[in-house]
Design a protein around this motif. Structure first.
Motif, PDB file in Angstrom:
ATOM      1  N   PHE A  19      10.739  -7.356  15.141  1.00 57.35           N
ATOM      2  CA  PHE A  19      11.361  -6.137  14.638  1.00 57.35           C
ATOM      3  C   PHE A  19      12.429  -5.637  15.619  1.00 57.35           C
ATOM      4  O   PHE A  19      13.553  -5.298  15.233  1.00 57.35           O
ATOM      5  CB  PHE A  19      10.293  -5.066  14.437  1.00 57.35           C
ATOM      6  N   VAL A  20      12.061  -5.623  16.899  1.00 54.01           N
ATOM      7  CA  VAL A  20      13.012  -5.211  17.940  1.00 54.01           C
ATOM      8  C   VAL A  20      14.194  -6.178  17.992  1.00 54.01           C
ATOM      9  O   VAL A  20      15.358  -5.774  18.085  1.00 54.01           O
ATOM     10  CB  VAL A  20      12.308  -5.145  19.311  1.00 54.01           C
ATOM     11  N   GLN A  21      13.905  -7.484  17.924  1.00 54.49           N
ATOM     12  CA  GLN A  21      14.955  -8.502  17.992  1.00 54.49           C
ATOM     13  C   GLN A  21      15.940  -8.351  16.834  1.00 54.49           C
ATOM     14  O   GLN A  21      17.163  -8.383  17.027  1.00 54.49           O
ATOM     15  CB  GLN A  21      14.328  -9.891  17.948  1.00 54.49           C
ATOM     16  N   ALA A  22      15.412  -8.179  15.643  1.00 50.12           N
ATOM     17  CA  ALA A  22      16.283  -8.057  14.471  1.00 50.12           C
ATOM     18  C   ALA A  22      17.049  -6.742  14.470  1.00 50.12           C
ATOM     19  O   ALA A  22      18.165  -6.664  13.964  1.00 50.12           O
ATOM     20  CB  ALA A  22      15.452  -8.174  13.191  1.00 50.12           C
ATOM     21  N   SER A  23      16.468  -5.702  15.063  1.00 53.05           N
ATOM     22  CA  SER A  23      17.111  -4.395  15.083  1.00 53.05           C
ATOM     23  C   SER A  23      18.225  -4.312  16.112  1.00 53.05           C
ATOM     24  O   SER A  23      19.247  -3.659  15.885  1.00 53.05           O
ATOM     25  CB  SER A  23      16.080  -3.298  15.389  1.00 53.05           C
ATOM     26  N   THR A  24      18.022  -4.958  17.252  1.00 50.46           N
ATOM     27  CA  THR A  24      18.932  -4.774  18.384  1.00 50.46           C
ATOM     28  C   THR A  24      19.650  -6.039  18.822  1.00 50.46           C
ATOM     29  O   THR A  24      20.576  -5.978  19.621  1.00 50.46           O
ATOM     30  CB  THR A  24      18.169  -4.230  19.611  1.00 50.46           C
ATOM     31  N   GLY A  25      19.209  -7.206  18.344  1.00 45.89           N
ATOM     32  CA  GLY A  25      19.825  -8.462  18.767  1.00 45.89           C
ATOM     33  C   GLY A  25      19.147  -9.112  19.947  1.00 45.89           C
ATOM     34  O   GLY A  25      19.503 -10.209  20.368  1.00 45.89           O
ATOM     35  N   PHE A  26      18.168  -8.467  20.559  1.00 48.39           N
ATOM     36  CA  PHE A  26      17.411  -9.043  21.663  1.00 48.39           C
ATOM     37  C   PHE A  26      16.055  -8.344  21.712  1.00 48.39           C
ATOM     38  O   PHE A  26      15.828  -7.360  21.003  1.00 48.39           O
ATOM     39  CB  PHE A  26      18.144  -8.842  22.997  1.00 48.39           C
ATOM     40  N   GLY A  27      15.142  -8.869  22.529  1.00 47.87           N
ATOM     41  CA  GLY A  27      13.923  -8.125  22.787  1.00 47.87           C
ATOM     42  C   GLY A  27      12.619  -8.769  22.363  1.00 47.87           C
ATOM     43  O   GLY A  27      11.544  -8.256  22.670  1.00 47.87           O
ATOM     44  N   TYR A  28      12.665  -9.922  21.648  1.00 54.36           N
ATOM     45  CA  TYR A  28      11.398 -10.528  21.225  1.00 54.36           C
ATOM     46  C   TYR A  28      10.558 -10.928  22.441  1.00 54.36           C
ATOM     47  O   TYR A  28       9.389 -10.544  22.564  1.00 54.36           O
ATOM     48  CB  TYR A  28      11.653 -11.756  20.348  1.00 54.36           C
ATOM     49  N   ALA A  29      11.163 -11.688  23.356  1.00 53.93           N
ATOM     50  CA  ALA A  29      10.425 -12.154  24.531  1.00 53.93           C
ATOM     51  C   ALA A  29       9.950 -10.993  25.387  1.00 53.93           C
ATOM     52  O   ALA A  29       8.806 -10.977  25.870  1.00 53.93           O
ATOM     53  CB  ALA A  29      11.308 -13.097  25.358  1.00 53.93           C
ATOM     54  N   ALA A 203       3.864 -16.077  11.816  1.00 52.72           N
ATOM     55  CA  ALA A 203       3.645 -15.236  10.635  1.00 52.72           C
ATOM     56  C   ALA A 203       4.144 -13.820  10.896  1.00 52.72           C
ATOM     57  O   ALA A 203       4.834 -13.215  10.057  1.00 52.72           O
ATOM     58  CB  ALA A 203       2.163 -15.223  10.270  1.00 52.72           C
ATOM     59  N   GLY A 204       3.814 -13.291  12.068  1.00 52.77           N
ATOM     60  CA  GLY A 204       4.282 -11.955  12.424  1.00 52.77           C
ATOM     61  C   GLY A 204       5.784 -11.899  12.577  1.00 52.77           C
ATOM     62  O   GLY A 204       6.428 -10.894  12.233  1.00 52.77           O
ATOM     63  N   LEU A 205       6.368 -12.970  13.083  1.00 52.01           N
ATOM     64  CA  LEU A 205       7.811 -13.024  13.290  1.00 52.01           C
ATOM     65  C   LEU A 205       8.563 -12.882  11.971  1.00 52.01           C
ATOM     66  O   LEU A 205       9.579 -12.177  11.891  1.00 52.01           O
ATOM     67  CB  LEU A 205       8.174 -14.332  13.981  1.00 52.01           C
ATOM     68  N   ALA A 206       8.062 -13.529  10.933  1.00 55.19           N
ATOM     69  CA  ALA A 206       8.722 -13.456   9.623  1.00 55.19           C
ATOM     70  C   ALA A 206       8.692 -12.027   9.078  1.00 55.19           C
ATOM     71  O   ALA A 206       9.699 -11.523   8.566  1.00 55.19           O
ATOM     72  CB  ALA A 206       8.035 -14.416   8.654  1.00 55.19           C
ATOM     73  N   VAL A 207       7.554 -11.365   9.214  1.00 56.88           N
ATOM     74  CA  VAL A 207       7.417  -9.992   8.707  1.00 56.88           C
ATOM     75  C   VAL A 207       8.297  -9.037   9.506  1.00 56.88           C
ATOM     76  O   VAL A 207       9.037  -8.215   8.950  1.00 56.88           O
ATOM     77  CB  VAL A 207       5.943  -9.540   8.775  1.00 56.88           C
ATOM     78  N   GLY A 208       8.235  -9.140  10.842  1.00 53.97           N
ATOM     79  CA  GLY A 208       8.986  -8.219  11.692  1.00 53.97           C
ATOM     80  C   GLY A 208      10.478  -8.372  11.557  1.00 53.97           C
ATOM     81  O   GLY A 208      11.223  -7.389  11.633  1.00 53.97           O
ATOM     82  N   THR A 209      10.935  -9.604  11.358  1.00 54.09           N
ATOM     83  CA  THR A 209      12.373  -9.831  11.218  1.00 54.09           C
ATOM     84  C   THR A 209      12.908  -9.153   9.963  1.00 54.09           C
ATOM     85  O   THR A 209      13.958  -8.498   9.989  1.00 54.09           O
ATOM     86  CB  THR A 209      12.680 -11.340  11.165  1.00 54.09           C
ATOM     87  N   ALA A 210      12.188  -9.282   8.858  1.00 51.41           N
ATOM     88  CA  ALA A 210      12.620  -8.644   7.617  1.00 51.41           C
ATOM     89  C   ALA A 210      12.656  -7.124   7.758  1.00 51.41           C
ATOM     90  O   ALA A 210      13.615  -6.466   7.336  1.00 51.41           O
ATOM     91  CB  ALA A 210      11.682  -9.045   6.480  1.00 51.41           C
ATOM     92  N   ALA A 211      11.630  -6.552   8.382  1.00 55.11           N
ATOM     93  CA  ALA A 211      11.590  -5.096   8.565  1.00 55.11           C
ATOM     94  C   ALA A 211      12.681  -4.636   9.531  1.00 55.11           C
ATOM     95  O   ALA A 211      13.325  -3.605   9.324  1.00 55.11           O
ATOM     96  CB  ALA A 211      10.221  -4.673   9.078  1.00 55.11           C
ATOM     97  N   GLY A 212      12.891  -5.402  10.597  1.00 59.27           N
ATOM     98  CA  GLY A 212      13.891  -5.032  11.593  1.00 59.27           C
ATOM     99  C   GLY A 212      15.293  -5.030  11.032  1.00 59.27           C
ATOM    100  O   GLY A 212      16.113  -4.174  11.362  1.00 59.27           O
ATOM    101  N   GLU A 222      22.306   2.513  19.009  1.00 57.34           N
ATOM    102  CA  GLU A 222      22.104   3.047  20.354  1.00 57.34           C
ATOM    103  C   GLU A 222      20.750   3.733  20.481  1.00 57.34           C
ATOM    104  O   GLU A 222      20.105   3.656  21.529  1.00 57.34           O
ATOM    105  CB  GLU A 222      23.230   4.022  20.710  1.00 57.34           C
ATOM    106  N   LYS A 223      20.309   4.412  19.434  1.00 55.83           N
ATOM    107  CA  LYS A 223      19.010   5.084  19.471  1.00 55.83           C
ATOM    108  C   LYS A 223      17.879   4.062  19.569  1.00 55.83           C
ATOM    109  O   LYS A 223      16.918   4.244  20.335  1.00 55.83           O
ATOM    110  CB  LYS A 223      18.825   5.945  18.215  1.00 55.83           C
ATOM    111  N   ILE A 224      17.986   2.970  18.819  1.00 54.52           N
ATOM    112  CA  ILE A 224      16.968   1.914  18.864  1.00 54.52           C
ATOM    113  C   ILE A 224      16.926   1.287  20.262  1.00 54.52           C
ATOM    114  O   ILE A 224      15.862   1.051  20.829  1.00 54.52           O
ATOM    115  CB  ILE A 224      17.252   0.838  17.803  1.00 54.52           C
ATOM    116  N   LYS A 225      18.110   1.016  20.825  1.00 58.18           N
ATOM    117  CA  LYS A 225      18.168   0.401  22.141  1.00 58.18           C
ATOM    118  C   LYS A 225      17.499   1.272  23.199  1.00 58.18           C
ATOM    119  O   LYS A 225      16.772   0.782  24.063  1.00 58.18           O
ATOM    120  CB  LYS A 225      19.620   0.131  22.528  1.00 58.18           C
ATOM    121  N   LYS A 226      17.732   2.582  23.139  1.00 59.14           N
ATOM    122  CA  LYS A 226      17.142   3.488  24.129  1.00 59.14           C
ATOM    123  C   LYS A 226      15.621   3.456  24.056  1.00 59.14           C
ATOM    124  O   LYS A 226      14.936   3.507  25.083  1.00 59.14           O
ATOM    125  CB  LYS A 226      17.671   4.906  23.919  1.00 59.14           C
ATOM    126  N   LEU A 227      15.095   3.376  22.840  1.00 61.76           N
ATOM    127  CA  LEU A 227      13.644   3.279  22.681  1.00 61.76           C
ATOM    128  C   LEU A 227      13.104   1.985  23.283  1.00 61.76           C
ATOM    129  O   LEU A 227      12.056   1.968  23.931  1.00 61.76           O
ATOM    130  CB  LEU A 227      13.284   3.362  21.192  1.00 61.76           C
TER     131      LEU A 227
END
Length: 243
Positions: A19-29, A203-212, A222-227
């Motif tokens: 979700f974070v990765q799809a929202s901001t472009g980084f952050g899964y790891a 399985a979680g990656l597929a769900v989170g990517t769609a939501a993100g 910018e708000k997402i990144k700050k979080l």
């Protein structure tokens, strides 16, 4: 912790990370490695992150395959192949508590960088810069499975075209991840638990990517990144203190 509960937690945290990765472009790891080592063996968490992120990178790289700049892969990948091995040797010879505390310190350092310096720090896309970025990223990936920030900084300086940047970055991760997977296989770290957890993570990656992606279109970036940065700082401090 029972096996079903472990797999459920792996999957839920993977949802959050993707979700974070799809929202901001980084952050899964960063997200999963902040949380998985709290209940998984450190080596298992490294392998699961590596395999799950590899699948994500392949999907993106295939989509943008015509934009890959193969020449810009040579220097970073060459340096990374050497330091990946060094990072794995440090990881394999260190107790889990020490590794978790080092991970906590690394997360805090990354959060401070992104909060205070990411907009000010610029590099030139030279051969030396490519070797340094690949070397630092490889060492960090071997120890923590978090090798993205140095490479992202370098490729942002090297490319003006968004597709070329995305495609080449993902191909870098694919090549270096395959090399790391081979080493983990040789070291015996890819076991039944790691494979089961990888299935839950995918399985979680597929769900989170769609939501993100849906949130990415709805909320200010910018708000997402700050979080995300605040989360990195808090989790890094927690892991550093508790080990």
């Amino acid at each position: 912790m029972t096996a079903p509960l472990t797999l459920a937690l792996v999957g839920l945290i993977s949802v959050a990370g993707s979700f974070v990765q799809a929202s901001t472009g980084f952050g899964y790891a960063v997200t999963v490695m902040a949380l998985w080592p709290l209940f998984l063996p450190y080596k298992t968490a490294l392998v699961v992150e590596l395999l799950a992120a590899l699948a994500l990178c392949v999907v993106i790289a295939v989509r943008y395959r015509r934009s890959i700049n193969w020449r810009q892969l040579i220097a970073p990948c060459t340096a990374s192949f050497f330091t990946n091995w060094l990072g794995l040797q440090i990881m394999s010879g260190s107790p889990d508590t020490v590794l978790r505390r080092l991970l906590g310190a690394a997360l805090m350092a990354l959060a401070v960088y992104f909060i205070f310096f990411s907009e000010k720090f610029r590099v030139r896309p030279t051969l030396a810069a490519g070797l340094i970025a690949g070397g630092v990223a490889g060492l960090s990936a071997g120890m923590f499975s978090i090798g993205g920030p140095p490479i992202v900084v370098y490729y942002l300086a090297a490319f003006q075209d968004k597709k070329e940047y995305t495609a080449t970055t993902q191909m870098y991760f694919i090549l270096t991840s395959l090399w790391l997977v081979a080493q983990h296989l040789w070291m015996g770290n890819v076991d039944a638990l790691a494979l089961q957890c990888t299935g839950a993570a995918l399985a979680g990656l597929a769900v989170g990517t769609a939501a993100g992606l849906a949130v990415f279109r709805a909320l200010p970036l910018e708000k997402i990144k700050k979080l995300v940065y605040a989360f990195m700082l808090v989790m890094g401090c927690y892991i550093l203190i508790t080990g």
